[in-house]
Design an enzyme around this catalytic site. Structure first.
Site, PDB file in Angstrom:
ATOM      1  N   SER A   9       0.838  -1.201   0.000  1.00 12.23           N
ATOM      2  CA  SER A   9       0.000   0.000   0.000  1.00 12.23           C
ATOM      3  C   SER A   9       0.870   1.248   0.000  1.00 12.23           C
ATOM      4  O   SER A   9       1.677   1.459   0.912  1.00 12.23           O
ATOM      5  CB  SER A   9      -0.903   0.019   1.233  1.00 12.23           C
ATOM      6  OG  SER A   9      -1.489   1.303   1.342  1.00 12.23           O
ATOM      7  N   HIS A  34      -1.035  -0.976  -4.312  1.00 15.14           N
ATOM      8  CA  HIS A  34      -2.365  -0.770  -3.717  1.00 15.14           C
ATOM      9  C   HIS A  34      -2.531   0.708  -3.372  1.00 15.14           C
ATOM     10  O   HIS A  34      -1.690   1.295  -2.695  1.00 15.14           O
ATOM     11  CB  HIS A  34      -2.470  -1.646  -2.461  1.00 15.14           C
ATOM     12  CG  HIS A  34      -3.793  -1.619  -1.767  1.00 15.14           C
ATOM     13  ND1 HIS A  34      -4.856  -2.397  -2.169  1.00 15.14           N
ATOM     14  CD2 HIS A  34      -4.230  -0.916  -0.696  1.00 15.14           C
ATOM     15  CE1 HIS A  34      -5.890  -2.181  -1.367  1.00 15.14           C
ATOM     16  NE2 HIS A  34      -5.540  -1.277  -0.463  1.00 15.14           N
ATOM     17  N   ASP A  36      -4.872   3.513  -1.646  1.00 12.84           N
ATOM     18  CA  ASP A  36      -5.958   3.704  -0.678  1.00 12.84           C
ATOM     19  C   ASP A  36      -6.591   5.078  -0.825  1.00 12.84           C
ATOM     20  O   ASP A  36      -5.978   6.095  -0.524  1.00 12.84           O
ATOM     21  CB  ASP A  36      -5.412   3.532   0.743  1.00 12.84           C
ATOM     22  CG  ASP A  36      -5.193   2.076   1.083  1.00 12.84           C
ATOM     23  OD1 ASP A  36      -6.132   1.276   0.878  1.00 12.84           O
ATOM     24  OD2 ASP A  36      -4.090   1.725   1.544  1.00 12.84           O
ATOM     25  N   MET A  38      -9.435   7.596   0.379  1.00 13.63           N
ATOM     26  CA  MET A  38     -10.323   7.873   1.524  1.00 13.63           C
ATOM     27  C   MET A  38     -10.929   9.267   1.378  1.00 13.63           C
ATOM     28  O   MET A  38     -10.254  10.192   0.919  1.00 13.63           O
ATOM     29  CB  MET A  38      -9.534   7.807   2.833  1.00 13.63           C
ATOM     30  CG  MET A  38      -8.762   6.517   3.034  1.00 13.63           C
ATOM     31  SD  MET A  38      -8.029   6.437   4.673  1.00 13.63           S
ATOM     32  CE  MET A  38      -6.993   4.973   4.505  1.00 13.63           C
ATOM     33  N   HIS A  67      -8.365   0.990  -4.067  1.00 19.44           N
ATOM     34  CA  HIS A  67      -9.298   0.636  -3.001  1.00 19.44           C
ATOM     35  C   HIS A  67     -10.069   1.887  -2.576  1.00 19.44           C
ATOM     36  O   HIS A  67      -9.521   2.759  -1.910  1.00 19.44           O
ATOM     37  CB  HIS A  67      -8.467   0.063  -1.826  1.00 19.44           C
ATOM     38  CG  HIS A  67      -9.262  -0.301  -0.616  1.00 19.44           C
ATOM     39  ND1 HIS A  67      -8.663  -0.572   0.606  1.00 19.44           N
ATOM     40  CD2 HIS A  67     -10.605  -0.441  -0.411  1.00 19.44           C
ATOM     41  CE1 HIS A  67      -9.595  -0.868   1.489  1.00 19.44           C
ATOM     42  NE2 HIS A  67     -10.779  -0.788   0.907  1.00 19.44           N
ATOM     43  N   MET A  69     -12.401   3.770  -0.389  1.00 17.15           N
ATOM     44  CA  MET A  69     -13.073   3.813   0.920  1.00 17.15           C
ATOM     45  C   MET A  69     -13.852   5.116   0.955  1.00 17.15           C
ATOM     46  O   MET A  69     -13.478   6.075   1.637  1.00 17.15           O
ATOM     47  CB  MET A  69     -12.040   3.735   2.044  1.00 17.15           C
ATOM     48  CG  MET A  69     -11.421   2.347   2.176  1.00 17.15           C
ATOM     49  SD  MET A  69      -9.918   2.334   3.151  1.00 17.15           S
ATOM     50  CE  MET A  69      -8.738   2.760   1.873  1.00 17.15           C
ATOM     51  N   MET A 139     -11.362  -6.801   4.784  1.00 13.07           N
ATOM     52  CA  MET A 139     -10.592  -5.893   5.645  1.00 13.07           C
ATOM     53  C   MET A 139     -10.262  -6.606   6.945  1.00 13.07           C
ATOM     54  O   MET A 139     -11.155  -7.170   7.596  1.00 13.07           O
ATOM     55  CB  MET A 139     -11.393  -4.622   5.952  1.00 13.07           C
ATOM     56  CG  MET A 139     -11.577  -3.671   4.787  1.00 13.07           C
ATOM     57  SD  MET A 139     -10.045  -3.131   3.995  1.00 13.07           S
ATOM     58  CE  MET A 139      -9.169  -2.339   5.351  1.00 13.07           C
ATOM     59  N   GLY A 144      -9.327   3.081   7.378  1.00 12.33           N
ATOM     60  CA  GLY A 144      -9.160   4.486   7.760  1.00 12.33           C
ATOM     61  C   GLY A 144      -7.734   4.880   8.071  1.00 12.33           C
ATOM     62  O   GLY A 144      -7.350   6.023   7.867  1.00 12.33           O
ATOM     63  N   GLY A 147      -1.151   0.939   9.734  1.00  9.43           N
ATOM     64  CA  GLY A 147      -0.444   0.653  10.983  1.00  9.43           C
ATOM     65  C   GLY A 147      -1.270   0.110  12.134  1.00  9.43           C
ATOM     66  O   GLY A 147      -0.848   0.160  13.287  1.00  9.43           O
ATOM     67  N   ASP A 175      -6.335  -6.963   3.840  1.00  7.39           N
ATOM     68  CA  ASP A 175      -5.785  -5.612   3.953  1.00  7.39           C
ATOM     69  C   ASP A 175      -5.911  -5.128   5.395  1.00  7.39           C
ATOM     70  O   ASP A 175      -7.018  -5.030   5.915  1.00  7.39           O
ATOM     71  CB  ASP A 175      -6.579  -4.707   3.001  1.00  7.39           C
ATOM     72  CG  ASP A 175      -6.074  -3.279   2.942  1.00  7.39           C
ATOM     73  OD1 ASP A 175      -5.038  -2.987   3.554  1.00  7.39           O
ATOM     74  OD2 ASP A 175      -6.735  -2.462   2.259  1.00  7.39           O
ATOM     75  N   GLY A 177      -2.842  -4.640   8.784  1.00  7.17           N
ATOM     76  CA  GLY A 177      -2.042  -5.371   9.770  1.00  7.17           C
ATOM     77  C   GLY A 177      -1.362  -6.614   9.217  1.00  7.17           C
ATOM     78  O   GLY A 177      -1.072  -7.564   9.957  1.00  7.17           O
ATOM     79  N   SER A 198       2.598  -0.628   6.159  1.00  7.37           N
ATOM     80  CA  SER A 198       3.698  -0.321   7.072  1.00  7.37           C
ATOM     81  C   SER A 198       4.741  -1.439   7.119  1.00  7.37           C
ATOM     82  O   SER A 198       5.930  -1.168   7.269  1.00  7.37           O
ATOM     83  CB  SER A 198       3.175   0.009   8.471  1.00  7.37           C
ATOM     84  OG  SER A 198       2.088  -0.785   8.798  1.00  7.37           O
TER      85      SER A 198
HETATM   86  C1  DX5 Z   1      -6.521   0.824   5.729  1.00 10.76           C
HETATM   87  C2  DX5 Z   1      -6.018   0.680   4.315  1.00 10.76           C
HETATM   88  C3  DX5 Z   1      -4.841  -0.217   4.210  1.00 10.76           C
HETATM   89  C4  DX5 Z   1      -3.627   0.233   4.948  1.00 10.76           C
HETATM   90  C5  DX5 Z   1      -2.843  -0.974   5.330  1.00 10.76           C
HETATM   91  O1  DX5 Z   1      -7.653   1.585   5.748  1.00 10.76           O
HETATM   92  O2  DX5 Z   1      -7.018   0.160   3.495  1.00 10.76           O
HETATM   93  O3  DX5 Z   1      -4.514  -0.511   2.862  1.00 10.76           O
HETATM   94  O4  DX5 Z   1      -2.833   1.101   4.227  1.00 10.76           O
HETATM   95  O5  DX5 Z   1      -1.865  -0.556   6.159  1.00 10.76           O
HETATM   96  P1  DX5 Z   1      -1.012  -1.520   7.088  1.00 10.76           P
HETATM   97  O6  DX5 Z   1      -0.462  -2.580   6.221  1.00 10.76           O
HETATM   98  O7  DX5 Z   1      -0.003  -0.581   7.621  1.00 10.76           O
HETATM   99  O8  DX5 Z   1      -1.955  -2.060   8.131  1.00 10.76           O
HETATM  100 ZN    ZN Z   2      -6.502  -0.650   1.330  1.00 12.16          ZN
END
Ligand code: DX5
Ligand code: ZN
Length: 214
Positions: A9, A34, A36, A38, A67, A69, A139, A144, A147, A175, A177, A198
């Site tokens: 990501s 990827h 993200d 938002m 993705h 959101m 998810m 949001g 990390g 996606d 953690g 991360s």
């Molecule tokens: C969260 C995102 C993820 C995020 C993953 O809302 O959709 O793609 O960046 O981040 P890590 O891998 O750090 O959990």
């Molecule tokens: Zn994502």
């Protein structure tokens, strides 16, 4: 089962050096980038818009896994498709009643379509769509923020998805953690597409981090 695809990501990249940081994951062996998106409504943060996807498209040939959101994804799908997305995933929670029409809209641009569910949404709710999309994104954190800690009860949903889909080419992406350990748990349940922000960008050896997810 499909080959494993690693999709770092770029939310965890340096936004002032996106071209450089996308090159790092490509050189590190990742298949997809990827992205993200938002909107500050569906999730509390605001991140990347279609103009940024368009700029990225000019500097990389990587597969762009976008993705969304966002609320009302149907309003923005055309912009993101024309910007050069290869796959657009939207959230079931943002559409519910018009899910079918958003799937058709994305397909009308000749690109792949994904449907995502948040941690509190049961996989049974999207059963009718499992054979209508190219990918389901499960998810494994509340969307949001990057990390956050992996929620293992979310990963269990992958089993239901695999058991209830007749599409052997269906990708199941996770996606949130994801690292070598949690990625393995997801693969064991049947995931074949791993997003990691991360974990990949936070590692001094990006190639080794990507390799450890396979
Ligand atoms: C969260 C995102 C993820 C995020 C993953 O809302 O959709 O793609 O960046 O981040 P890590 O891998 O750090 O959990
Ligand atoms: Zn994502």
């Amino acid at each position: 089962m499909n080959n494993v695809v690693i999709a770092p990501s770029i939310l965890s990249a340096d936004f002032a050096n996106l071209e450089r940081d996308i090159k790092k994951i490509k050189d590190g062996g990742a298949e997809w980038a990827h992205v993200d998106v938002m909107d500050g409504h569906f999730v509390p943060n605001i991140t990347i818009g279609a103009p940024v996807v368009k700029a990225i498209r000019k500097v990389t040939d990587m597969f762009l896994d976008v993705h969304l959101m966002i609320e009302n994804p149907e309003k923005y799908v055309p912009d993101f498709a024309k910007a050069g997305s290869d796959l657009i995933t939207f959230h079931y929670e943002a559409t519910r009643e018009n899910t079918d029409s958003v799937i058709d809209l994305i397909k009308s641009f000749g690109i792949k379509v994904g449907l995502s569910i948040k941690p509190k949404t049961k996989p049974e709710e999207i059963k009718e769509y499992l054979d209508k999309v190219d990918m389901i994104l499960v998810m494994t954190v509340e969307p949001g923020f990057g990390g956050q800690s992996f929620m293992s009860d979310c990963a269990e949903k992958i089993k239901y998805i695999r058991e209830n889909s007749t599409n052997k080419d269906l990708r199941v992406e996770v996606d949130g953690g994801i690292n070598a350990e949690t990625g393995k748990i997801c693969k064991d349940y049947g995931a074949d597409t791993l997003v990691a922000g991360s974990y990949v960008y936070g590692n001094s050896d990006i190639t080794a981090a990507i390799q450890s997810l396979r």
